[in-house]
Design a protein around this motif. Structure first.
Motif, PDB file in Angstrom:
ATOM      1  N   TYR A   1       0.838  -1.199   0.000  1.00 12.61           N
ATOM      2  CA  TYR A   1       0.000   0.000   0.000  1.00 12.61           C
ATOM      3  C   TYR A   1       0.869   1.243   0.000  1.00 12.61           C
ATOM      4  CZ  TYR A   1      -4.277  -2.604   0.607  1.00 12.61           C
ATOM      5  OH  TYR A   1      -5.339  -3.444   0.382  1.00 12.61           O
ATOM      6  N   LEU A   2       0.451   2.207  -0.809  1.00 17.55           N
ATOM      7  CA  LEU A   2       1.141   3.494  -0.902  1.00 17.55           C
ATOM      8  C   LEU A   2       0.170   4.606  -0.547  1.00 17.55           C
ATOM      9  CD1 LEU A   2       2.932   3.019  -4.357  1.00 17.55           C
ATOM     10  CD2 LEU A   2       3.931   2.730  -2.069  1.00 17.55           C
ATOM     11  N   VAL A   3       0.709   5.700  -0.014  1.00 16.53           N
ATOM     12  CA  VAL A   3      -0.098   6.891   0.247  1.00 16.53           C
ATOM     13  C   VAL A   3       0.470   8.054  -0.545  1.00 16.53           C
ATOM     14  CG1 VAL A   3      -0.836   6.145   2.545  1.00 16.53           C
ATOM     15  CG2 VAL A   3       1.214   7.566   2.312  1.00 16.53           C
ATOM     16  N   VAL A   4      -0.411   9.007  -0.840  1.00 14.86           N
ATOM     17  CA  VAL A   4      -0.027  10.244  -1.511  1.00 14.86           C
ATOM     18  C   VAL A   4      -0.174  11.352  -0.482  1.00 14.86           C
ATOM     19  CG1 VAL A   4      -0.480  11.813  -3.425  1.00 14.86           C
ATOM     20  CG2 VAL A   4      -0.958   9.362  -3.685  1.00 14.86           C
ATOM     21  N   ALA A   5       0.931  12.020  -0.187  1.00 17.73           N
ATOM     22  CA  ALA A   5       0.940  13.114   0.791  1.00 17.73           C
ATOM     23  C   ALA A   5       1.360  14.401   0.097  1.00 17.73           C
ATOM     24  CB  ALA A   5       1.909  12.795   1.932  1.00 17.73           C
ATOM     25  N   LEU A   6       0.899  15.518   0.637  1.00 21.29           N
ATOM     26  CA  LEU A   6       1.311  16.812   0.104  1.00 21.29           C
ATOM     27  C   LEU A   6       2.748  17.093   0.508  1.00 21.29           C
ATOM     28  CD1 LEU A   6      -1.842  18.960   0.917  1.00 21.29           C
ATOM     29  CD2 LEU A   6      -1.246  17.858  -1.241  1.00 21.29           C
ATOM     30  N   ALA A   7       3.569  17.537  -0.428  1.00 26.70           N
ATOM     31  CA  ALA A   7       4.965  17.836  -0.128  1.00 26.70           C
ATOM     32  C   ALA A   7       5.075  18.971   0.890  1.00 26.70           C
ATOM     33  CB  ALA A   7       5.732  18.185  -1.402  1.00 26.70           C
ATOM     34  N   GLU A   8       4.153  19.932   0.823  1.00 24.40           N
ATOM     35  CA  GLU A   8       4.189  21.071   1.746  1.00 24.40           C
ATOM     36  C   GLU A   8       3.783  20.691   3.166  1.00 24.40           C
ATOM     37  OE1 GLU A   8      -0.210  22.840   0.675  1.00 24.40           O
ATOM     38  OE2 GLU A   8       1.436  23.064  -0.728  1.00 24.40           O
ATOM     39  N   ASP A   9       3.031  19.571   3.298  1.00 28.09           N
ATOM     40  CA  ASP A   9       2.581  19.096   4.604  1.00 28.09           C
ATOM     41  C   ASP A   9       2.452  17.585   4.520  1.00 28.09           C
ATOM     42  OD1 ASP A   9       1.410  18.451   7.005  1.00 28.09           O
ATOM     43  OD2 ASP A   9      -0.416  19.623   6.687  1.00 28.09           O
ATOM     44  N   GLU A  10       3.564  16.893   4.766  1.00 25.97           N
ATOM     45  CA  GLU A  10       3.604  15.438   4.603  1.00 25.97           C
ATOM     46  C   GLU A  10       2.603  14.704   5.476  1.00 25.97           C
ATOM     47  OE1 GLU A  10       7.494  13.590   4.490  1.00 25.97           O
ATOM     48  OE2 GLU A  10       8.370  15.517   3.905  1.00 25.97           O
ATOM     49  N   SER A  11       2.052  15.356   6.483  1.00 27.81           N
ATOM     50  CA  SER A  11       1.067  14.701   7.336  1.00 27.81           C
ATOM     51  C   SER A  11      -0.324  14.702   6.707  1.00 27.81           C
ATOM     52  CB  SER A  11       1.016  15.370   8.712  1.00 27.81           C
ATOM     53  OG  SER A  11       0.493  16.685   8.595  1.00 27.81           O
ATOM     54  N   LYS A  12      -0.526  15.475   5.624  1.00 28.74           N
ATOM     55  CA  LYS A  12      -1.825  15.567   4.947  1.00 28.74           C
ATOM     56  C   LYS A  12      -1.857  14.576   3.791  1.00 28.74           C
ATOM     57  CE  LYS A  12      -5.683  17.301   3.171  1.00 28.74           C
ATOM     58  NZ  LYS A  12      -6.923  16.707   3.482  1.00 28.74           N
ATOM     59  N   LEU A  13      -2.659  13.511   3.955  1.00 30.44           N
ATOM     60  CA  LEU A  13      -2.799  12.518   2.897  1.00 30.44           C
ATOM     61  C   LEU A  13      -3.963  12.895   1.987  1.00 30.44           C
ATOM     62  CD1 LEU A  13      -2.287   9.189   4.884  1.00 30.44           C
ATOM     63  CD2 LEU A  13      -0.583  10.674   3.807  1.00 30.44           C
ATOM     64  N   VAL A  14      -3.750  12.730   0.687  1.00 29.07           N
ATOM     65  CA  VAL A  14      -4.797  13.062  -0.280  1.00 29.07           C
ATOM     66  C   VAL A  14      -5.216  11.843  -1.108  1.00 29.07           C
ATOM     67  CG1 VAL A  14      -4.120  15.475  -0.377  1.00 29.07           C
ATOM     68  CG2 VAL A  14      -3.181  13.867  -2.054  1.00 29.07           C
ATOM     69  N   GLY A  15      -4.546  10.724  -0.903  1.00 30.19           N
ATOM     70  CA  GLY A  15      -4.916   9.525  -1.629  1.00 30.19           C
ATOM     71  C   GLY A  15      -4.091   8.331  -1.209  1.00 30.19           C
ATOM     72  N   TYR A  16      -4.466   7.193  -1.758  1.00 32.97           N
ATOM     73  CA  TYR A  16      -3.720   5.968  -1.484  1.00 32.97           C
ATOM     74  C   TYR A  16      -4.068   4.933  -2.545  1.00 32.97           C
ATOM     75  CZ  TYR A  16      -7.688   3.215  -0.080  1.00 32.97           C
ATOM     76  OH  TYR A  16      -8.862   2.508  -0.109  1.00 32.97           O
TER      77      TYR A  16
END
Length: 156
Positions: free
Chosen positions: A50-65
Motif C-alpha cells: 500500500y502506498l499513500v499520496v501526501a502533500l509535499a508542503e505538509d507530509e502529514s496531509k494525505l490526499v490519496g492511497y
C-alpha cells in the motif's frame, strides 16, 4: 518518492496513516473499508503493498492511497482513491505508475482490478496503463448495486 510537478510525496502506508485513509475511503466510496481492514492488510497480508499520496508542503496531509496484492506473478489492484478536491491533477496516474513499478520489481507479469462499470474516469485511467476489460462481475458492488468490469493488463 517526491514528484516536483505535483508537489506530492508517495510513500508506503503505515499504521499511523489509517485514520486518514478511512476518511479518504468515506469520501470516495459508497462501501468504505474499515480501519480494521487496513490494519489487517498491513499486519497480516504478506501479499499487500500500500502506498499513500501526501502533500509535499505538509507530509502529514494525505490526499490519496492505492493498494496492490502481488501473488506469485500476478498483481491485483485492491483500491485507488484520491480525495475529490485533488482529482484532475494526475495523482491517480502517478499512484498507478508507482504500483506498477512495485509489481514489476516483484516479477509480476500481469495485473488485474475490478472497477464500477459506470466509473468512466477510473476506466480511462486504467486504459492508459494498458488495462482491457475481459469480464464482468454481475452485482459486485452493493451500494448502489452495480456490475464490476474485470480489467487485465500484461506488464511484460
Amino acid at each position: 518518492m517526491c514528484d516536483e510537478e505535483n508537489q506530492v510525496i508517495i510513500r508506503p502506508m503505515d499504521f499511523d496513516d489509517i485514520e486518514q485513509i478511512v476518511e479518504i475511503e468515506k469520501a470516495c466510496f459508497s462501501s468504505p473499508w474499515s480501519a480494521y481492514a487496513f490494519e489487517c492488510e498491513l499486519h497480516d497480508n504478506q501479499f499487500a503493498n500500500y502506498l499513500v499520496v501526501a502533500l509535499a508542503e505538509d507530509e502529514s496531509k494525505l490526499v490519496g492511497y492505492g493498494g496492490l496484492w502481488v501473488i506469485i506473478d500476478e498483481g491485483h489492484i485492491t483500491n485507488i482513491a484520491i480525495l475529490p478536491e485533488y482529482r484532475g491533477k494526475k495523482l491517480g496516474e502517478l499512484l498507478m505508475l508507482n504500483l506498477i513499478q512495485i509489481a514489476l520489481a516483484k516479477d509480476t507479469t500481469r495485473m488485474t482490478l475490478e472497477v464500477r462499470a459506470s466509473n468512466n474516469a477510473a476506466i480511462k485511467l486504467y486504459e492508459k496503463f494498458g488495462f482491457k476489460t475481459e469480464g464482468v462481475r454481475k452485482g459486485y458492488y452493493i451500494h448502489p448495486r452495480e456490475d464490476a468490469l474485470i480489467m487485465w493488463a500484461k506488464l511484460v
